[in-house]
Design a protein around this motif. Structure first.
Motif, PDB file in Angstrom:
ATOM      1  N   ARG A 203      -0.131   4.386  -7.640  1.00 25.43           N
ATOM      2  CA  ARG A 203      -0.441   5.807  -7.518  1.00 25.43           C
ATOM      3  C   ARG A 203      -0.915   6.382  -8.846  1.00 25.43           C
ATOM      4  O   ARG A 203      -0.216   6.321  -9.852  1.00 25.43           O
ATOM      5  CB  ARG A 203       0.802   6.572  -7.053  1.00 25.43           C
TER       6      ARG A 203
ATOM      7  N   ALA B 280      -4.949   0.021   4.013  1.00 25.66           N
ATOM      8  CA  ALA B 280      -3.880  -0.958   4.218  1.00 25.66           C
ATOM      9  C   ALA B 280      -3.815  -1.330   5.687  1.00 25.66           C
ATOM     10  O   ALA B 280      -4.359  -0.635   6.552  1.00 25.66           O
ATOM     11  CB  ALA B 280      -2.540  -0.402   3.726  1.00 25.66           C
TER      12      ALA B 280
ATOM     13  N   HIS C 138      -5.623   1.126  -4.812  1.00 26.58           N
ATOM     14  CA  HIS C 138      -5.187  -0.127  -4.192  1.00 26.58           C
ATOM     15  C   HIS C 138      -3.744  -0.067  -3.716  1.00 26.58           C
ATOM     16  O   HIS C 138      -2.853   0.315  -4.479  1.00 26.58           O
ATOM     17  CB  HIS C 138      -5.303  -1.272  -5.207  1.00 26.58           C
ATOM     18  N   PRO C 139      -3.501  -0.467  -2.470  1.00 34.30           N
ATOM     19  CA  PRO C 139      -2.125  -0.688  -2.018  1.00 34.30           C
ATOM     20  C   PRO C 139      -1.658  -2.079  -2.417  1.00 34.30           C
ATOM     21  O   PRO C 139      -2.473  -2.992  -2.624  1.00 34.30           O
ATOM     22  CB  PRO C 139      -2.246  -0.577  -0.500  1.00 34.30           C
TER      23      PRO C 139
ATOM     24  N   PHE D 167      -6.444   6.177   3.613  1.00 35.79           N
ATOM     25  CA  PHE D 167      -6.125   7.065   2.496  1.00 35.79           C
ATOM     26  C   PHE D 167      -7.187   8.162   2.430  1.00 35.79           C
ATOM     27  O   PHE D 167      -8.331   7.904   2.051  1.00 35.79           O
ATOM     28  CB  PHE D 167      -6.106   6.300   1.177  1.00 35.79           C
TER      29      PHE D 167
ATOM     30  N   VAL E 238      -5.200   6.834  -4.904  1.00 33.56           N
ATOM     31  CA  VAL E 238      -4.829   5.433  -4.763  1.00 33.56           C
ATOM     32  C   VAL E 238      -6.101   4.604  -4.649  1.00 33.56           C
ATOM     33  O   VAL E 238      -6.882   4.802  -3.716  1.00 33.56           O
ATOM     34  CB  VAL E 238      -3.926   5.204  -3.527  1.00 33.56           C
TER      35      VAL E 238
ATOM     36  N   LEU F 197       4.830   1.626   2.874  1.00 29.74           N
ATOM     37  CA  LEU F 197       3.543   1.488   2.199  1.00 29.74           C
ATOM     38  C   LEU F 197       3.778   1.519   0.693  1.00 29.74           C
ATOM     39  O   LEU F 197       4.226   2.536   0.148  1.00 29.74           O
ATOM     40  CB  LEU F 197       2.621   2.630   2.627  1.00 29.74           C
TER      41      LEU F 197
ATOM     42  N   VAL G  15       2.094   1.376  -3.007  1.00 27.32           N
ATOM     43  CA  VAL G  15       0.778   1.670  -3.574  1.00 27.32           C
ATOM     44  C   VAL G  15       0.880   1.825  -5.087  1.00 27.32           C
ATOM     45  O   VAL G  15       1.936   2.136  -5.630  1.00 27.32           O
ATOM     46  CB  VAL G  15       0.184   2.979  -2.982  1.00 27.32           C
TER      47      VAL G  15
END
Length: 476
Positions: free
Chosen positions: A317, A200, A300-301, A209, A298, A313, A315
């Motif tokens: 999850r 991100a 993708h955020p 991450f 994760v 943030l 996300v």
């Protein structure tokens, strides 16, 4: 036992199409002038259903050209890497090729690029989606790239984090200018070779991450070596990977032996830490700070932004990844969560924003790295199952609206396109491919992002298999 990632609309299509003047239901917004393109796995060769991993198939890009309220053409083309053609060298100047460029497709610096993560070769396509060849940004970024760069809405530059098992304990942060050349490269030490699928970006920070899915030497050895040599190969890889740079002859050997339709050489590793890293955008690895989170994964955020002395943030999850299902992302519901990183306390507050099972988060990317109100995700029936609805999240009111695409329809990622450069955040359309089970064909569906009502559907001659990421590339 069958492989669900080779059945239904996960199954590959076998024909490339060129169709002009497509039929449209509804009205296409006349201001849309460009191409909607989306990438995804579409294996060319014979497969072993027991070992095939959804992420490993050869890439196929599907595109629709819109202009003046018309759908001028639809094309689908394999990304013709050396694994998707006969002959050819496995090692390119753009990076190692272990499997096809099958994950994302973007436009940048006048190029159309088919992308894959893991430091492997990305490929340039022409306007009509034919493969031009591997791209290393005019020689300024050798060694491969990532599937998930993010474009700064102010500068137009592409920011990326690249992980590659052969680099030892290093991941790479890079910035590609609007001229298509790298202007900044920073090496960042990370132990254990985690699978950093995405990252991100805020106005101040690069957000990494470091989560417990890591390179699996045992699986890599099984994929590349005859049975008598697998255990010694595993020992060698375990000794090298994540500690020192793997010599080029070894990475080249792995690249030549690894079949693009094998199982992914990554798995859940409960011994690996779960943490989030913040590095100032103009800083170095010495400026990196780490913050622990609960173990999870994760892909993708949704977005990240700075707020006073915190970083917010959002996300999608996953509770874990590649534990019971080694062929795809199917380890329980993935939820929309918020992680608030307190810079003063050195802690992360974790909260649940929405508990629908969902993936493929997108926003109005003019607000990337800034506070946004709306986000859009795809509701999934479960784990790796295709989407049944588009979810619109109002992050200010804390509400979520699910819009069904139809009981007999399946879709993947929808992207937001504003109606004008200065349009409000929610003033635009969402577009993506939806597969219609009764007809066996797909449409390019456009929704009004404000009302979530269908604006138009472009009818395609064939189906678009469940895939990964797409983007709207406006005509320059």
């Amino acid at each position: 036992m069958g492989n669900p990632y080779l059945e239904g609309n996960f199954a590959p299509v076998r024909q490339e199409h060129t169709v002009t003047e497509l039929a449209v239901t509804g009205t296409l917004p006349p201001q849309l002038d460009g191409r909607y393109v989306r990438n995804g796995p579409n294996p060319m060769s014979e497969l072993d259903p027991d070992t095939y991993h959804w992420f490993m198939g050869d890439g196929m890009v599907h595109g629709v050209r819109l202009r003046d309220g018309r759908a001028e053409w639809y094309r689908n083309r394999w990304v013709r890497t050396s694994s998707a053609t006969t002959g050819g060298e496995v090692r390119h100047r753009a990076g190692i090729e272990l499997f096809g460029a099958n994950t994302n497709v973007i436009g940048h610096g006048g190029r159309t690029l088919a992308l894959i993560e893991g430091g492997m070769a990305n490929y340039e396509l022409d306007e009509e989606l034919e493969t031009v060849g591997p791209c290393d940004f005019d020689g300024t970024l050798p060694g491969g790239y990532t599937a998930h760069p993010w474009r700064d809405p102010d500068t137009g530059e592409l920011h990326a984090i690249t992980h590659f098992f052969g680099r030892g304990d290093i991941v790479q942060y890079s910035v590609i200018g609007t001229d298509g050349r790298a202007r900044r490269i920073v090496d960042i030490p990370i132990k254990g070779v985690p699978m950093m699928h995405d990252f991100a970006l805020t106005s101040k920070y690069v957000v990494l991450f470091d989560l417990p899915v890591t390179f699996d030497p045992k699986q890599a050895a099984a994929m590349t070596m005859p049975r008598p040599l697998r255990y010694p190969t595993q020992l060698v890889l375990s000794a090298l990977i994540g500690r020192v740079r793997v010599p080029d002859p070894i990475t080249a050997m792995i690249g030549k032996r690894m079949h693009p339709n094998d199982r992914l050489p990554a798995r859940w590793n409960p011994k690996h830490p779960a943490r989030i890293g913040l590095m100032p955008r103009e800083g170095t690895a010495e400026d990196l700070r780490w913050f622990d989170v609960e173990p999870c994964y994760v892909f993708h955020p949704l977005n990240a932004y700075d707020e006073n002395e915190t970083v917010v943030l959002d996300v999608v999850r996953h509770p874990r990844m590649f534990v019971t299902d080694r062929n795809g992302p199917n380890e329980g519901p993935a939820t929309l969560d918020r992680w608030t990183i307190d810079l003063n306390a050195g802690k992360v507050r974790e909260s649940r924003m929405d508990d629908h099972s969902q993936e493929f988060p997108r926003i109005d990317e003019r607000l990337l790295g800034r506070r946004n109100r709306y986000g859009y995700t795809m509701e999934a029936v479960g784990g790796g199952s295709p989407a049944s609805s588009v979810l619109k999240h109002d992050l200010v009111r804390g509400t979520t609206v699910a819009t069904s695409l139809g009981r007999d329809r399946q879709a993947s990622e929808f992207v937001f396109v504003p109606n004008a450069d200065d349009a409000a955040e929610d003033d635009g359309v969402l577009m993506g491919y939806a597969y219609d089970l009764p007809s066996g064909r797909s449409d390019l569906v456009l929704l009004d992002a404000g009302t979530m009502e269908t604006v138009a559907a472009v009818h395609l001659p064939d189906r678009v298999p469940n895939g990964f990421h797409g983007n709207w590339i406006p005509t320059e």
